[in-house]
Write a protein that holds these residues in place. Structure first.
Motif, PDB file in Angstrom:
ATOM      1  N   UNK A 157      14.542   5.267  -3.093  1.00  0.00           N
ATOM      2  CA  UNK A 157      13.242   4.727  -2.687  1.00  0.00           C
ATOM      3  C   UNK A 157      12.639   3.953  -3.845  1.00  0.00           C
ATOM      4  N   UNK A 158      12.113   2.749  -3.624  1.00  0.00           N
ATOM      5  CA  UNK A 158      11.441   2.041  -4.715  1.00  0.00           C
ATOM      6  C   UNK A 158      10.162   2.768  -5.125  1.00  0.00           C
ATOM      7  N   UNK A 159       9.855   2.709  -6.387  1.00  0.00           N
ATOM      8  CA  UNK A 159       8.722   3.476  -6.914  1.00  0.00           C
ATOM      9  C   UNK A 159       7.407   3.228  -6.183  1.00  0.00           C
ATOM     10  N   UNK A 160       7.050   1.993  -5.822  1.00  0.00           N
ATOM     11  CA  UNK A 160       5.770   1.792  -5.127  1.00  0.00           C
ATOM     12  C   UNK A 160       5.701   2.439  -3.751  1.00  0.00           C
ATOM     13  N   UNK A 161       6.842   2.899  -3.243  1.00  0.00           N
ATOM     14  CA  UNK A 161       6.872   3.468  -1.895  1.00  0.00           C
ATOM     15  C   UNK A 161       6.873   4.995  -1.892  1.00  0.00           C
ATOM     16  N   UNK A 162       6.808   5.633  -3.068  1.00  0.00           N
ATOM     17  CA  UNK A 162       6.737   7.090  -3.049  1.00  0.00           C
ATOM     18  C   UNK A 162       5.427   7.501  -2.384  1.00  0.00           C
ATOM     19  N   UNK A 163       5.465   8.526  -1.547  1.00  0.00           N
ATOM     20  CA  UNK A 163       4.263   8.883  -0.797  1.00  0.00           C
ATOM     21  C   UNK A 163       3.242   9.618  -1.658  1.00  0.00           C
ATOM     22  N   UNK A 164       1.996   9.226  -1.523  1.00  0.00           N
ATOM     23  CA  UNK A 164       0.872   9.934  -2.125  1.00  0.00           C
ATOM     24  C   UNK A 164       0.018  10.450  -0.976  1.00  0.00           C
ATOM     25  N   UNK A 165      -0.031  11.754  -0.829  1.00  0.00           N
ATOM     26  CA  UNK A 165      -0.684  12.372   0.326  1.00  0.00           C
ATOM     27  C   UNK A 165      -0.160  11.739   1.626  1.00  0.00           C
ATOM     28  N   UNK A 166       1.176  11.658   1.719  1.00  0.00           N
ATOM     29  CA  UNK A 166       1.809  11.265   2.967  1.00  0.00           C
ATOM     30  C   UNK A 166       1.892   9.791   3.257  1.00  0.00           C
ATOM     31  N   UNK A 167       1.299   8.943   2.418  1.00  0.00           N
ATOM     32  CA  UNK A 167       1.346   7.493   2.645  1.00  0.00           C
ATOM     33  C   UNK A 167       1.857   6.806   1.388  1.00  0.00           C
ATOM     34  N   UNK A 168       2.674   5.753   1.535  1.00  0.00           N
ATOM     35  CA  UNK A 168       3.201   5.081   0.347  1.00  0.00           C
ATOM     36  C   UNK A 168       2.081   4.645  -0.598  1.00  0.00           C
ATOM     37  N   UNK A 169       2.335   4.787  -1.886  1.00  0.00           N
ATOM     38  CA  UNK A 169       1.350   4.380  -2.885  1.00  0.00           C
ATOM     39  C   UNK A 169       0.941   2.926  -2.684  1.00  0.00           C
ATOM     40  N   UNK A 170       1.889   2.065  -2.354  1.00  0.00           N
ATOM     41  CA  UNK A 170       1.597   0.651  -2.165  1.00  0.00           C
ATOM     42  C   UNK A 170       0.613   0.441  -1.011  1.00  0.00           C
ATOM     43  N   UNK A 171       0.769   1.205   0.050  1.00  0.00           N
ATOM     44  CA  UNK A 171      -0.155   1.109   1.174  1.00  0.00           C
ATOM     45  C   UNK A 171      -1.560   1.538   0.761  1.00  0.00           C
ATOM     46  N   UNK A 172      -1.665   2.612  -0.004  1.00  0.00           N
ATOM     47  CA  UNK A 172      -2.982   3.068  -0.459  1.00  0.00           C
ATOM     48  C   UNK A 172      -3.633   2.029  -1.377  1.00  0.00           C
ATOM     49  N   UNK A 173      -2.825   1.361  -2.192  1.00  0.00           N
ATOM     50  CA  UNK A 173      -3.364   0.324  -3.074  1.00  0.00           C
ATOM     51  C   UNK A 173      -3.882  -0.863  -2.273  1.00  0.00           C
ATOM     52  N   UNK A 174      -3.179  -1.228  -1.206  1.00  0.00           N
ATOM     53  CA  UNK A 174      -3.644  -2.318  -0.346  1.00  0.00           C
ATOM     54  C   UNK A 174      -4.989  -1.969   0.281  1.00  0.00           C
ATOM     55  N   UNK A 175      -5.140  -0.719   0.733  1.00  0.00           N
ATOM     56  CA  UNK A 175      -6.416  -0.295   1.322  1.00  0.00           C
ATOM     57  C   UNK A 175      -7.552  -0.472   0.321  1.00  0.00           C
ATOM     58  N   UNK A 176      -7.303  -0.145  -0.945  1.00  0.00           N
ATOM     59  CA  UNK A 176      -8.331  -0.304  -1.972  1.00  0.00           C
ATOM     60  C   UNK A 176      -8.672  -1.770  -2.185  1.00  0.00           C
ATOM     61  N   UNK A 177      -7.664  -2.639  -2.175  1.00  0.00           N
ATOM     62  CA  UNK A 177      -7.910  -4.067  -2.375  1.00  0.00           C
ATOM     63  C   UNK A 177      -8.669  -4.690  -1.202  1.00  0.00           C
ATOM     64  N   UNK A 178      -8.408  -4.217  -0.004  1.00  0.00           N
ATOM     65  CA  UNK A 178      -9.111  -4.758   1.162  1.00  0.00           C
ATOM     66  C   UNK A 178     -10.623  -4.552   1.044  1.00  0.00           C
ATOM     67  N   UNK A 179     -11.014  -3.461   0.360  1.00  0.00           N
ATOM     68  CA  UNK A 179     -12.434  -3.165   0.203  1.00  0.00           C
ATOM     69  C   UNK A 179     -13.155  -4.237  -0.616  1.00  0.00           C
ATOM     70  N   UNK A 180     -12.417  -4.960  -1.449  1.00  0.00           N
ATOM     71  CA  UNK A 180     -13.087  -6.005  -2.239  1.00  0.00           C
ATOM     72  C   UNK A 180     -12.746  -7.402  -1.716  1.00  0.00           C
TER      73      UNK A 180
END
Length: 745
Positions: A21-44
């Motif tokens: 698995x590529x590192x950005x795709x390891x799950x953090x609380x069940x969701x890929x880290x990359x997905x969680x980072x995108x959610x944070x960026x959408x806020x701005x």
């Protein structure tokens, strides 16, 4: 706005988690880290994203092509690794305006809106997010001037040669013109080459120091750490706050009636928990999990589609997707590879195996508490006694007490020695006793007034001499301390392993006022004893109080409690609601009594008489046992704290009331603001009988509102029982002692 994710690295240090698995795709609380980072960026306001990929690029594209994530995504795959600067240059065609760059292996709470605004205000060419760490020698260190602009970059300086403790946090804002300085088609390090070149050519690089949480998940240990930080409230995720809702996703799982879930726990979808299984605390259970009977799982992260058979025990482990563990087997501090089936006695794979057992799992932790202790009448003494009793129930600790004494007391055997509060030499002598007594750690229960010297300064004579690690629980956090108070707290914190506070709204104070590292601060609830629940109406009937509306306040009585304002509020309410009854429970504080006798209580009694409230206010003038306190709380419709000190960071009495789901009406001191938010109670003005009365009447005339507030408070209260809180302390001690027993230098 656009953003670039640097997502091409192999994640070598994170192996074996990144073997498939590529590192950005390891799950953090069940969701890929990359997905969680995108959610944070959408806020701005980011609506277009470019992924610079390399290792297992297809895995990233496949995942993000399968669903709608609310942003436009483009992929630029490196044929050969180009380094951070080379990857940025390789994507230059996508950016013609200010854009954000994000390293894909970090978790942080950096306010990106604020960072972009800061970039524009500074009229910078590049803005770098910086974070402060204790050991900057492992990172890229940034020096900056008084105007907030970078002056020097040093990559991984030798220990002791660091000139700054601020490091590059891996988040940048770029103006596109700086891309012209990055060479094409070769490996370039933005940290070692690009940033120094920009400075040399006169470009302005601003240093943004916002954000209170930052970690790179470059190793399995840090990967587990970020989950522990989310569970403890140190790091936040949008879908849940584990300080108030200890179990997330419980409504989505099938759980056997005999199974037990101990929060904090995060559940994915389609989870099946078998009979006599214990899950928690500090467990992430991925979607598709299935267990047999009698499993025990704690302090672990289970990825999706994990299946375990009966009798399996898993602790302090990461179990990746697709693992099947069918036999009775104990897994401790291991990473299990996908697609494998464990056999009895066979270890699949480990990480950091040589460090796994610095502290024997079978050896009890020997803990010494430095505190006041019963029979001394003191809230901190009761707190310490309750915490010790619950920790002992785990069977994993041996506890003793060094009691700080202001008089002669007949202590129980658990008190190994005493420290005369105002004897300065006694503190240094106590340190020698502690160092030679074989304790693993010291737990300091801190309140300025219980230690000797001005503002408890004598305590530093003890902690400065310790040769074992110590932890500090704060029972007071002053937002505006005197210089001497600030110096004592900062010195105490500097050599401690952890500073424990009981309210998350004090974390910023500890950071910004006292300069305590965020990673050193832990938020742990004030504990509440758990007793069987008795219906309020049943208790009222037993006591001949049917039909009365009960308000109560309990604790050691002193002028700072503001009870005269509470009494006057009752007088106002009684004019319309003669069925009201106010219980003032507890004896006068011993320190107050020694100094002034019963002057304050007598004043309160005169106030009751002057208002003609003899039938509306009752005093219970004695030190109440815990069972009595709980009984009065269960009897009450409202618990009231009309306290006068706005800086009070914790209140054991208010914590108890929350633990038993009472509606709380309080003045807005720090702890009350924290506990009563989100509809869990009502705040009134300081020294204002009128607003206290208004809040009481609001509850009396709106029973549906009372019911809803009680429900919300009870949800929080369930997370505050001593059983839960003591486990939080235990896991904190265990985690820190894994690092060894040497105190910080």
């Amino acid at each position: 706005m656009k953003a670039l994710f640097l997502a091409g690295g192999k994640g070598t240090r994170l192996r074996p988690l990144t073997d498939h698995l590529p590192k950005p795709m390891v799950p953090v609380m069940g969701r890929p880290l990359l997905e969680r980072s995108i959610e944070a960026l959408k806020e701005c306001g980011v609506n277009k994203v470019v992924f610079s990929t390399g290792y297992r690029a297809d895995d990233i594209e496949k995942y993000f092509s399968s669903s709608e994530f609310g942003v436009n995504i483009h992929y630029v795959c490196e044929d050969i690794p180009l380094g951070t600067g080379g990857a940025i240059k390789n994507c230059a065609d996508y950016f013609n305006d200010t854009f954000i760059i994000f390293n894909s292996d970090i978790v942080s709470n950096i306010d990106l809106n604020d960072m972009v605004a800061f970039h524009k205000k500074k009229r910078a060419d590049v803005t770098i997010a910086a974070t402060r760490v204790q050991n900057p020698s492992s990172y890229g260190v940034i020096e900056y001037d008084e105007f907030g602009f970078a002056t020097t970059f040093t990559e991984k300086p030798k220990p002791g040669e660091e000139k700054s403790d601020f490091i590059n946090a891996g988040v940048y804002v770029f103006n596109p013109k700086v891309l012209d300085l990055i060479p094409s088609n070769r490996v370039v390090s933005v940290e070692k080459e690009t940033f120094p070149a920009l400075l040399q050519n006169g470009y302005k690089i601003a240093v943004y120091r916002g954000g209170t949480y930052w970690i790179d998940i470059g190793t399995p240990e840090k990967y587990m750490r970020v989950h522990a930080d989310i569970f403890s409230g140190l790091c936040k995720i949008p879908e849940n706050n584990f300080l108030t809702n200890r179990i997330y996703g419980l409504e989505r799982i099938q759980i056997h009636d005999t199974a037990r879930v101990i929060g904090p726990v995060w559940f994915g979808d389609d989870v099946r928990i078998g009979a006599n299984v214990t899950v928690g605390p500090n467990v992430v259970v991925g979607s598709g999990f299935e267990s047999g009977r009698g499993c025990v799982i704690s302090d672990s992260i289970l990825w999706n589609n994990v299946s375990v058979g009966s009798g399996v025990s898993i602790t302090k482990s990461v179990v990746t997707a697709g693992v099947q563990n069918r036999k009775r087997y104990s897994v401790r501090k291991y990473h299990l590879l996908p697609g494998k089936q464990t056999a009895s006695g066979h270890i699949i794979s480990t990480y950091g195996r040589k460090d796994c057992h610095k502290l024997s799992q079978d050896k009890k932790i020997k803990i010494l508490f430095l505190s006041t202790y019963p029979p001394r009448a003191c809230g901190i003494a009761t707190f310490t006694q309750d915490l010790i009793c619950e920790l002992e129930k785990t069977g994993q600790v041996d506890t003793s007490v060094a009691a700080v004494s202001d008089s002669e007391y007949s202590y129980p055997p658990r008190v190994k020695f005493t420290i005369e509060q105002q004897n300065e030499e006694a503190y240094a002598e106590a340190a020698e006793k502690i160092n030679s007594s074989g304790f693993d750690l010291l737990m300091v229960e801190h309140e300025y007034g219980i230690f000797g010297g001005k503002w408890g300064k004598f305590l530093l004579n003890l902690t400065s001499r310790l040769k074992i690690p110590y932890f500090v629980t704060l029972h007071t956090v002053l937002p505006n301390p005197a210089e001497s108070q600030k110096e004592i707290m900062s010195t105490l914190a500097a050599k401690s392993r952890k500073i424990i506070t009981m309210a998350s709204n004090t974390v910023d104070i500890l950071q910004n006022t006292y300069g305590i590292e965020r990673t050193k601060i832990e938020v742990v609830h004030h504990g509440v004893p758990e007793y069987p629940s008795t219906e309020r109406d049943t208790l009222k009937k037993e006591l001949g109080l049917t039909g009365r509306f009960i308000v109560s306040t309990f604790g050691l009585i002193s002028p700072g409690k503001g009870l005269e304002y509470g009494i006057e509020a009752i007088a106002r309410v009684a004019k319309k609601h003669p069925d009201i009854l106010y219980f003032i429970l507890g004896q006068t504080h011993p320190v107050v009594k020694r100094k002034d006798g019963e002057k304050y209580r007598e004043k309160l009694e005169r106030t009751v008489k002057n208002f003609g409230l003899e039938e509306k206010v009752r005093f219970v003038n004695r030190y109440l046992k815990i069972e009595e306190i709980i009984r009065y709380l269960q009897l009450s419709d409202v618990y009231m704290t009309p306290y006068l000190g706005k800086d009070q960071a914790v209140s054991g009495t208010l914590a108890y009331a929350a633990g038993y789901g009472r509606v709380i009406i309080s003045t807005p001191y720090l702890y009350a603001e924290e506990m009563l938010k989100d509809g869990r109670g009502l705040l009134a003005d300081f020294r204002s009988p009128a607003t206290l009365a208004e809040r009481i009447e609001e509850v009396m005339t709106h029973p549906e509102q009372q019911e809803e507030m009680e429900r919300r408070t009870q949800e929080l209260g369930k997370t505050m029982y001593w059983g839960e809180v003591s486990l939080h302390y235990l896991h904190l001690f265990q985690a820190e002692l894994q690092r060894g027993k040497e105190p910080p230098a």
